[in-house]
Design a protein around this motif. Structure first.
Motif, PDB file in Angstrom:
ATOM      1  N   ILE A  57      34.775  58.020  76.734  1.00 13.09           N
ATOM      2  CA  ILE A  57      34.375  57.064  75.694  1.00 13.09           C
ATOM      3  C   ILE A  57      35.302  55.852  75.713  1.00 13.09           C
ATOM      4  O   ILE A  57      34.853  54.711  75.604  1.00 13.09           O
ATOM      5  CB  ILE A  57      34.356  57.742  74.303  1.00 13.09           C
ATOM      6  N   VAL A  97      34.168  51.947  76.267  1.00 13.25           N
ATOM      7  CA  VAL A  97      34.487  50.927  75.264  1.00 13.25           C
ATOM      8  C   VAL A  97      35.323  49.812  75.877  1.00 13.25           C
ATOM      9  O   VAL A  97      35.054  48.623  75.660  1.00 13.25           O
ATOM     10  CB  VAL A  97      35.209  51.564  74.044  1.00 13.25           C
ATOM     11  N   GLU A 118      41.279  44.955  73.102  1.00 17.84           N
ATOM     12  CA  GLU A 118      41.460  45.627  74.388  1.00 17.84           C
ATOM     13  C   GLU A 118      42.866  46.237  74.484  1.00 17.84           C
ATOM     14  O   GLU A 118      43.025  47.389  74.885  1.00 17.84           O
ATOM     15  CB  GLU A 118      41.236  44.607  75.500  1.00 17.84           C
ATOM     16  N   LEU A 120      43.209  49.143  71.567  1.00 18.48           N
ATOM     17  CA  LEU A 120      42.478  50.370  71.891  1.00 18.48           C
ATOM     18  C   LEU A 120      43.024  51.019  73.157  1.00 18.48           C
ATOM     19  O   LEU A 120      43.054  52.261  73.245  1.00 18.48           O
ATOM     20  CB  LEU A 120      40.996  50.067  72.038  1.00 18.48           C
TER      21      LEU A 120
END
Length: 92
Positions: free
Chosen positions: A9, A13, A82, A85
């Motif tokens: 995931i 993303v 970016e 996360l």
């Protein structure tokens, strides 16, 4: 097993954020010339970026000296996301 799922995931993303950042950059570069508004690529770029620009313009005045800074603000937000996360998912 959950680590693999979260890792997958996270990869998706991060890839979406990376691609959208390039869409914003290309859209900003194309806006400097007079693109054909009926070109399907120009229309697609407009549809992908204009909602995000409108959201930024609603809260921040982005036009200074005739230059719209919404793409630059959006790129900075995407770089922040970016980085944030990426570090969040790496710490798990």
């Amino acid at each position: 097993m959950t680590d693999a799922l979260i890792g997958s995931i996270a990869t998706v993303v991060m890839s979406v954020i990376f691609l959208y950042k390039w869409v914003v950059i290309i859209s900003a570069l194309i806006s400097w010339v007079r693109p054909d508004p009926y070109n399907p690529i120009v229309q697609m770029l407009y549809r992908l970026t204009e909602p995000a620009y409108a959201l930024i313009r609603r809260y921040i005045p982005t036009v200074f000296g005739g230059m719209d800074l919404a793409p630059m603000i959006l790129i900075l937000v995407l770089i922040f996301l970016e980085t944030f996360l990426g570090r969040l998912f790496m710490g798990m």
